[in-house]
Design a protein around this motif. Structure first.
Motif, PDB file in Angstrom:
ATOM      1  N   VAL A  65      20.475  20.622  -9.903  1.00 55.13           N
ATOM      2  CA  VAL A  65      21.201  21.882  -9.665  1.00 55.13           C
ATOM      3  C   VAL A  65      21.740  22.420 -10.979  1.00 55.13           C
ATOM      4  O   VAL A  65      21.611  23.608 -11.285  1.00 55.13           O
ATOM      5  CB  VAL A  65      22.323  21.671  -8.622  1.00 55.13           C
ATOM      6  N   SER A  66      22.327  21.549 -11.785  1.00 53.84           N
ATOM      7  CA  SER A  66      22.876  21.968 -13.070  1.00 53.84           C
ATOM      8  C   SER A  66      21.801  22.571 -13.967  1.00 53.84           C
ATOM      9  O   SER A  66      21.988  23.643 -14.555  1.00 53.84           O
ATOM     10  CB  SER A  66      23.532  20.769 -13.764  1.00 53.84           C
ATOM     11  N   GLU A  67      20.666  21.908 -14.070  1.00 56.68           N
ATOM     12  CA  GLU A  67      19.580  22.403 -14.930  1.00 56.68           C
ATOM     13  C   GLU A  67      19.013  23.727 -14.427  1.00 56.68           C
ATOM     14  O   GLU A  67      18.810  24.662 -15.203  1.00 56.68           O
ATOM     15  CB  GLU A  67      18.462  21.365 -15.042  1.00 56.68           C
ATOM     16  N   LEU A  68      18.746  23.825 -13.121  1.00 60.37           N
ATOM     17  CA  LEU A  68      18.147  25.049 -12.579  1.00 60.37           C
ATOM     18  C   LEU A  68      19.094  26.239 -12.654  1.00 60.37           C
ATOM     19  O   LEU A  68      18.689  27.349 -13.008  1.00 60.37           O
ATOM     20  CB  LEU A  68      17.672  24.823 -11.148  1.00 60.37           C
ATOM     21  N   VAL A  69      20.353  26.026 -12.328  1.00 60.38           N
ATOM     22  CA  VAL A  69      21.327  27.131 -12.379  1.00 60.38           C
ATOM     23  C   VAL A  69      21.612  27.512 -13.832  1.00 60.38           C
ATOM     24  O   VAL A  69      21.735  28.699 -14.149  1.00 60.38           O
ATOM     25  CB  VAL A  69      22.614  26.782 -11.603  1.00 60.38           C
ATOM     26  N   THR A  70      21.658  26.531 -14.721  1.00 59.15           N
ATOM     27  CA  THR A  70      21.840  26.845 -16.145  1.00 59.15           C
ATOM     28  C   THR A  70      20.713  27.727 -16.644  1.00 59.15           C
ATOM     29  O   THR A  70      20.940  28.740 -17.326  1.00 59.15           O
ATOM     30  CB  THR A  70      21.917  25.548 -16.986  1.00 59.15           C
ATOM     31  N   ASN A  71      19.474  27.370 -16.326  1.00 58.62           N
ATOM     32  CA  ASN A  71      18.333  28.178 -16.753  1.00 58.62           C
ATOM     33  C   ASN A  71      18.371  29.578 -16.149  1.00 58.62           C
ATOM     34  O   ASN A  71      18.074  30.567 -16.826  1.00 58.62           O
ATOM     35  CB  ASN A  71      17.018  27.493 -16.411  1.00 58.62           C
ATOM     36  N   GLU A  92      16.328  19.544  -0.247  1.00 55.11           N
ATOM     37  CA  GLU A  92      15.563  20.600  -0.893  1.00 55.11           C
ATOM     38  C   GLU A  92      16.556  21.528  -1.579  1.00 55.11           C
ATOM     39  O   GLU A  92      17.512  21.989  -0.960  1.00 55.11           O
ATOM     40  CB  GLU A  92      14.741  21.368   0.139  1.00 55.11           C
ATOM     41  N   VAL A  93      16.342  21.759  -2.858  1.00 59.69           N
ATOM     42  CA  VAL A  93      17.173  22.649  -3.653  1.00 59.69           C
ATOM     43  C   VAL A  93      16.334  23.871  -3.990  1.00 59.69           C
ATOM     44  O   VAL A  93      15.236  23.741  -4.531  1.00 59.69           O
ATOM     45  CB  VAL A  93      17.645  21.969  -4.961  1.00 59.69           C
ATOM     46  N   VAL A  94      16.849  25.050  -3.648  1.00 61.87           N
ATOM     47  CA  VAL A  94      16.156  26.302  -3.936  1.00 61.87           C
ATOM     48  C   VAL A  94      17.094  27.160  -4.777  1.00 61.87           C
ATOM     49  O   VAL A  94      18.235  27.406  -4.389  1.00 61.87           O
ATOM     50  CB  VAL A  94      15.781  27.059  -2.642  1.00 61.87           C
ATOM     51  N   VAL A  95      16.610  27.592  -5.936  1.00 61.58           N
ATOM     52  CA  VAL A  95      17.386  28.479  -6.801  1.00 61.58           C
ATOM     53  C   VAL A  95      16.567  29.736  -7.026  1.00 61.58           C
ATOM     54  O   VAL A  95      15.400  29.676  -7.417  1.00 61.58           O
ATOM     55  CB  VAL A  95      17.748  27.810  -8.141  1.00 61.58           C
ATOM     56  N   TRP A  96      17.188  30.887  -6.739  1.00 59.10           N
ATOM     57  CA  TRP A  96      16.548  32.185  -6.945  1.00 59.10           C
ATOM     58  C   TRP A  96      17.267  32.901  -8.070  1.00 59.10           C
ATOM     59  O   TRP A  96      18.500  32.839  -8.187  1.00 59.10           O
ATOM     60  CB  TRP A  96      16.635  33.030  -5.670  1.00 59.10           C
ATOM     61  N   ASP A  97      16.490  33.579  -8.921  1.00 56.52           N
ATOM     62  CA  ASP A  97      17.078  34.459  -9.923  1.00 56.52           C
ATOM     63  C   ASP A  97      16.216  35.699 -10.063  1.00 56.52           C
ATOM     64  O   ASP A  97      15.129  35.779  -9.500  1.00 56.52           O
ATOM     65  CB  ASP A  97      17.285  33.739 -11.261  1.00 56.52           C
ATOM     66  N   SER A  98      16.695  36.664 -10.815  1.00 55.53           N
ATOM     67  CA  SER A  98      16.048  37.977 -10.886  1.00 55.53           C
ATOM     68  C   SER A  98      14.993  38.095 -11.973  1.00 55.53           C
ATOM     69  O   SER A  98      14.364  39.147 -12.106  1.00 55.53           O
ATOM     70  CB  SER A  98      17.113  39.061 -11.086  1.00 55.53           C
ATOM     71  N   ASP A  99      14.758  37.060 -12.762  1.00 53.80           N
ATOM     72  CA  ASP A  99      13.750  37.111 -13.827  1.00 53.80           C
ATOM     73  C   ASP A  99      12.382  36.724 -13.268  1.00 53.80           C
ATOM     74  O   ASP A  99      12.216  35.620 -12.757  1.00 53.80           O
ATOM     75  CB  ASP A  99      14.135  36.158 -14.950  1.00 53.80           C
ATOM     76  N   PRO A 100      11.392  37.622 -13.378  1.00 52.68           N
ATOM     77  CA  PRO A 100      10.064  37.297 -12.828  1.00 52.68           C
ATOM     78  C   PRO A 100       9.264  36.304 -13.671  1.00 52.68           C
ATOM     79  O   PRO A 100       8.263  35.771 -13.209  1.00 52.68           O
ATOM     80  CB  PRO A 100       9.360  38.652 -12.782  1.00 52.68           C
TER      81      PRO A 100
END
Length: 159
Positions: A65-71, A92-100
């Protein structure tokens, strides 16, 4: 936004499918908050639903979680969302961000300072998937709740 526990179909969670969705603010506390929410989620899975969660799973989940949210915070403008789900014997950990732009793991290099996050994530998860979304991307990983699921703990490479 506060975390909202729901099951896959939006109803109250049952013992084998638990979920929490949260939007993370763009401030500097979002990474620590995400780690804290992940640990709380797994602790509730143990205490309230009797699911086995090893210390290894707890530690790896916080790390991932730390690595994915940091990125997401570092490379994507705008909001970040995180979903946590218990599916069978995995979180299951799902991280969404706005960068394509899709993440790319770099070749191992002991002399490189930094930029090892994706390598670390792939070394400790059972499954790794990246999907482009209409806006941004969604990264999904699975981490075994037990120390030795099926006798083989190996990382996965991006697909």
């Amino acid at each position: 936004m506060e975390p909202v526990p729901v099951s896959e179909d939006g109803t109250a969670p049952d013992e084998r499918t638990l979920q929490m969705a949260v939007a993370l603010d763009g401030d500097d506390t979002s990474i620590a908050r995400a780690r804290h929410l992940a640990a709380d989620f797994l602790t509730r899975a143990q205490t309230e639903h009797g699911l086995p969660v090893s210390q290894r799973a707890m530690d790896f989940t916080r790390l991932v979680v730390s690595e994915l949210v940091t990125n997401a915070r570092k490379y994507a403008p705008g909001p970040v969302a995180m979903d946590l789900r218990i599916i069978g014997e995995a979180v299951e950990v799902v991280v969404w961000d706005s960068d394509p732009a899709l993440p790319v793991a770099r070749a191992a290099d002991a002399g490189r300072v930094g930029q090892h996050g994706l390598e670390i994530v792939m070394a400790v998860v059972q499954a790794f998937e990246v999907q482009r979304e209409p806006v941004g991307k969604r990264i999904t990983v699975r981490i075994a709740l037990l120390d030795d699921p099926g006798g083989a703990l190996t990382g996965r490479h991006p697909q």
